[in-house]
Design a protein around this motif. Structure first.
Motif, PDB file in Angstrom:
ATOM      1  N   ASP A 126       0.830  -1.201   0.000  1.00  0.00           N
ATOM      2  CA  ASP A 126       0.000   0.000   0.000  1.00  0.00           C
ATOM      3  C   ASP A 126       0.864   1.251   0.000  1.00  0.00           C
ATOM      4  O   ASP A 126       0.675   2.154  -0.798  1.00  0.00           O
ATOM      5  CB  ASP A 126      -0.872   0.042   1.264  1.00  0.00           C
ATOM      6  CG  ASP A 126      -2.059  -0.885   1.142  1.00  0.00           C
ATOM      7  OD1 ASP A 126      -2.144  -1.587   0.127  1.00  0.00           O
ATOM      8  OD2 ASP A 126      -2.876  -0.909   2.063  1.00  0.00           O
ATOM      9  N   PHE A 127       1.830   1.292   0.939  1.00  0.00           N
ATOM     10  CA  PHE A 127       2.610   2.505   1.132  1.00  0.00           C
ATOM     11  C   PHE A 127       3.449   2.826  -0.110  1.00  0.00           C
ATOM     12  O   PHE A 127       3.350   3.912  -0.678  1.00  0.00           O
ATOM     13  CB  PHE A 127       3.508   2.336   2.360  1.00  0.00           C
ATOM     14  CG  PHE A 127       4.340   3.529   2.683  1.00  0.00           C
ATOM     15  CD1 PHE A 127       3.754   4.754   2.928  1.00  0.00           C
ATOM     16  CD2 PHE A 127       5.719   3.431   2.750  1.00  0.00           C
ATOM     17  CE1 PHE A 127       4.517   5.861   3.226  1.00  0.00           C
ATOM     18  CE2 PHE A 127       6.486   4.531   3.048  1.00  0.00           C
ATOM     19  CZ  PHE A 127       5.888   5.741   3.289  1.00  0.00           C
ATOM     20  N   PHE A 128       4.239   1.835  -0.564  1.00  0.00           N
ATOM     21  CA  PHE A 128       5.114   2.097  -1.706  1.00  0.00           C
ATOM     22  C   PHE A 128       4.317   2.339  -2.978  1.00  0.00           C
ATOM     23  O   PHE A 128       4.627   3.237  -3.751  1.00  0.00           O
ATOM     24  CB  PHE A 128       6.101   0.947  -1.892  1.00  0.00           C
ATOM     25  CG  PHE A 128       7.193   0.938  -0.878  1.00  0.00           C
ATOM     26  CD1 PHE A 128       8.274   1.781  -1.016  1.00  0.00           C
ATOM     27  CD2 PHE A 128       7.127   0.125   0.234  1.00  0.00           C
ATOM     28  CE1 PHE A 128       9.271   1.798  -0.064  1.00  0.00           C
ATOM     29  CE2 PHE A 128       8.122   0.133   1.188  1.00  0.00           C
ATOM     30  CZ  PHE A 128       9.201   0.974   1.041  1.00  0.00           C
ATOM     31  N   GLY A 129       3.269   1.543  -3.189  1.00  0.00           N
ATOM     32  CA  GLY A 129       2.461   1.695  -4.400  1.00  0.00           C
ATOM     33  C   GLY A 129       1.829   3.072  -4.473  1.00  0.00           C
ATOM     34  O   GLY A 129       1.952   3.778  -5.476  1.00  0.00           O
ATOM     35  N   ASP A 130       1.164   3.478  -3.385  1.00  0.00           N
ATOM     36  CA  ASP A 130       0.516   4.793  -3.367  1.00  0.00           C
ATOM     37  C   ASP A 130       1.523   5.895  -3.638  1.00  0.00           C
ATOM     38  O   ASP A 130       1.265   6.817  -4.405  1.00  0.00           O
ATOM     39  CB  ASP A 130      -0.115   5.048  -1.990  1.00  0.00           C
ATOM     40  CG  ASP A 130      -1.364   4.230  -1.801  1.00  0.00           C
ATOM     41  OD1 ASP A 130      -1.700   3.464  -2.709  1.00  0.00           O
ATOM     42  OD2 ASP A 130      -1.990   4.358  -0.742  1.00  0.00           O
ATOM     43  N   GLN A 131       2.676   5.761  -2.963  1.00  0.00           N
ATOM     44  CA  GLN A 131       3.714   6.777  -3.093  1.00  0.00           C
ATOM     45  C   GLN A 131       4.167   6.913  -4.546  1.00  0.00           C
ATOM     46  O   GLN A 131       4.212   8.013  -5.097  1.00  0.00           O
ATOM     47  CB  GLN A 131       4.903   6.316  -2.236  1.00  0.00           C
ATOM     48  CG  GLN A 131       5.865   7.348  -1.911  1.00  0.00           C
ATOM     49  CD  GLN A 131       5.524   7.958  -0.569  1.00  0.00           C
ATOM     50  OE1 GLN A 131       4.381   8.321  -0.306  1.00  0.00           O
ATOM     51  NE2 GLN A 131       6.505   8.085   0.268  1.00  0.00           N
ATOM     52  N   ILE A 132       4.492   5.781  -5.175  1.00  0.00           N
ATOM     53  CA  ILE A 132       5.040   5.811  -6.529  1.00  0.00           C
ATOM     54  C   ILE A 132       4.012   6.341  -7.512  1.00  0.00           C
ATOM     55  O   ILE A 132       4.307   7.204  -8.351  1.00  0.00           O
ATOM     56  CB  ILE A 132       5.542   4.407  -6.922  1.00  0.00           C
ATOM     57  CG1 ILE A 132       6.781   4.059  -6.101  1.00  0.00           C
ATOM     58  CG2 ILE A 132       5.850   4.328  -8.399  1.00  0.00           C
ATOM     59  CD1 ILE A 132       7.179   2.617  -6.174  1.00  0.00           C
ATOM     60  N   VAL A 133       2.753   5.848  -7.412  1.00  0.00           N
ATOM     61  CA  VAL A 133       1.722   6.316  -8.340  1.00  0.00           C
ATOM     62  C   VAL A 133       1.438   7.799  -8.118  1.00  0.00           C
ATOM     63  O   VAL A 133       1.197   8.540  -9.077  1.00  0.00           O
ATOM     64  CB  VAL A 133       0.462   5.439  -8.222  1.00  0.00           C
ATOM     65  CG1 VAL A 133      -0.628   5.946  -9.125  1.00  0.00           C
ATOM     66  CG2 VAL A 133       0.793   4.008  -8.585  1.00  0.00           C
ATOM     67  N   ALA A 134       1.510   8.252  -6.862  1.00  0.00           N
ATOM     68  CA  ALA A 134       1.298   9.682  -6.593  1.00  0.00           C
ATOM     69  C   ALA A 134       2.398  10.513  -7.251  1.00  0.00           C
ATOM     70  O   ALA A 134       2.113  11.550  -7.861  1.00  0.00           O
ATOM     71  CB  ALA A 134       1.269   9.940  -5.097  1.00  0.00           C
ATOM     72  N   TYR A 135       3.653  10.063  -7.158  1.00  0.00           N
ATOM     73  CA  TYR A 135       4.749  10.790  -7.816  1.00  0.00           C
ATOM     74  C   TYR A 135       4.523  10.849  -9.321  1.00  0.00           C
ATOM     75  O   TYR A 135       4.705  11.888  -9.949  1.00  0.00           O
ATOM     76  CB  TYR A 135       6.094  10.116  -7.524  1.00  0.00           C
ATOM     77  CG  TYR A 135       6.647  10.377  -6.139  1.00  0.00           C
ATOM     78  CD1 TYR A 135       6.672  11.658  -5.613  1.00  0.00           C
ATOM     79  CD2 TYR A 135       7.161   9.351  -5.371  1.00  0.00           C
ATOM     80  CE1 TYR A 135       7.184  11.895  -4.348  1.00  0.00           C
ATOM     81  CE2 TYR A 135       7.676   9.581  -4.108  1.00  0.00           C
ATOM     82  CZ  TYR A 135       7.680  10.859  -3.602  1.00  0.00           C
ATOM     83  OH  TYR A 135       8.182  11.086  -2.358  1.00  0.00           O
ATOM     84  N   LEU A 136       4.118   9.712  -9.918  1.00  0.00           N
ATOM     85  CA  LEU A 136       3.891   9.692 -11.367  1.00  0.00           C
ATOM     86  C   LEU A 136       2.760  10.644 -11.751  1.00  0.00           C
ATOM     87  O   LEU A 136       2.860  11.372 -12.744  1.00  0.00           O
ATOM     88  CB  LEU A 136       3.565   8.275 -11.829  1.00  0.00           C
ATOM     89  CG  LEU A 136       4.742   7.313 -11.849  1.00  0.00           C
ATOM     90  CD1 LEU A 136       4.282   5.916 -12.191  1.00  0.00           C
ATOM     91  CD2 LEU A 136       5.778   7.763 -12.865  1.00  0.00           C
ATOM     92  N   LEU A 137       1.684  10.643 -10.959  1.00  0.00           N
ATOM     93  CA  LEU A 137       0.540  11.498 -11.283  1.00  0.00           C
ATOM     94  C   LEU A 137       0.923  12.972 -11.222  1.00  0.00           C
ATOM     95  O   LEU A 137       0.582  13.746 -12.126  1.00  0.00           O
ATOM     96  CB  LEU A 137      -0.609  11.230 -10.316  1.00  0.00           C
ATOM     97  CG  LEU A 137      -1.525  10.052 -10.654  1.00  0.00           C
ATOM     98  CD1 LEU A 137      -2.447   9.768  -9.487  1.00  0.00           C
ATOM     99  CD2 LEU A 137      -2.337  10.336 -11.894  1.00  0.00           C
TER     100      LEU A 137
END
Lengths: 194, 194
Positions: A126-137
């Motif tokens: 959850d933590f890493f996925g959310d973080q990475i997708v947020a950076y990409l967005l």
């Protein structure tokens, strides 16, 4: 270290709501239970909150995806002539799939009460996925802003309006996922020491 | 909940390195100490690691700031004619100040052993600050990329090269701060339950 069995929050223990009216003699018996139920409530609220945030992120990235993909009006007004818009579309699709997967997984876990992944792994994902997708967005939305600004100085038509709408949806999806990443970070911080 | 007194890692306890050669009878005495010293070591390493990452972020954002601020070559080759470059410069300055402040604070804490902020507050400030500045950095660097790409299709000169260098420094600063935010998240997760 990691506790694999999952204890769901029990709804039938509702002592804290009536604790204020109990006499001083009874307060001693409720002393050990109140913090635990409070903790269960907080965790339950966080679980629902992060599910709601992911649902919002899914909605917004789906909107960004649809608006940008249908943004073809011929001549120079095609989104696929501009790399910024193609980037935004690609990230919107990726974010849609990621958040849809997360929402499905969490809804299933909430309804069946079973964990698909081990609890600590799940919090990490959850933590890493959310973080990475947020950076990409945030990266894709920011990269598309200057182009749209410059186009709108010359002409203000359905193409630039749709682009602006898709960019806004990208930013909203980013905000939802960034908040969700904060909650995931908090969960990661508390869940392994229960 | 929060423990305000700070126990610095003790260097004189070095049993784990020689634990493998001790006979089975002695292992029992080292049993309770080894995990604690291992934990101290890990926390010490994390502290140094996050300090090094913040130092790198400071270096890279200072470079981005200097390269972009000196990127004036007359005519259309002035950075302040383009909003993307102005945005990049503004965020580079902000990131320079933020990381400089963080590095100073952490160096002072490491050298004197005293905490300027309460431990939990300090971990929160680290986590949220790193996160927000990382989002700003990735946003500004991504927004400046398409403009530079388009300029380099026409002309390849010292102006476009300097811009590209400043953007790369911005991205490096982002990567350092994103990793540092992960470490801060980990610290936030462990420090309050010692």
């Amino acid at each position: 270290m990691s506790n694999s069995e999952h204890t769901p929050p029990k709804k039938d223990v509702e002592s804290p709501a009536t604790d204020n009216t109990t006499p001083a003699a009874e307060t001693g018996t409720g002393f050990g239970v109140a913090p635990i139920t409070r903790r269960w409530r907080r965790e339950d609220m966080l679980k629902r909150g992060s599910l709601a945030l992911r649902g919002l992120a899914l909605l917004f990235s789906l909107l960004a995806f649809i608006i940008m993909a249908s943004n073809k009006h011929g001549d120079w007004k095609d989104f696929d002539k501009y790399e910024e818009y193609r980037y935004l579309l690609a990230i919107a699709i990726l974010s849609t799939f990621y958040t849809a997967g997360q929402v499905l997984r969490h809804v299933q876990e909430l309804s069946t009460g079973k964990q698909m992944l081990e609890k600590r792994t799940s919090a990490m994902v959850d933590f890493f996925g959310d973080q990475i997708v947020a950076y990409l967005l945030v990266s894709s939305a920011s990269s598309a802003v200057p182009l749209t600004n410059r186009m709108r100085e010359g002409a203000d038509n359905i193409f630039t309006d749709s682009s602006a709408a898709a960019i806004s949806m990208g930013f909203f999806a980013f905000i939802s996922l960034a908040l969700s990443a904060l909650i995931s970070g908090y969960k990661l911080s508390t869940q392994s020491y229960i």
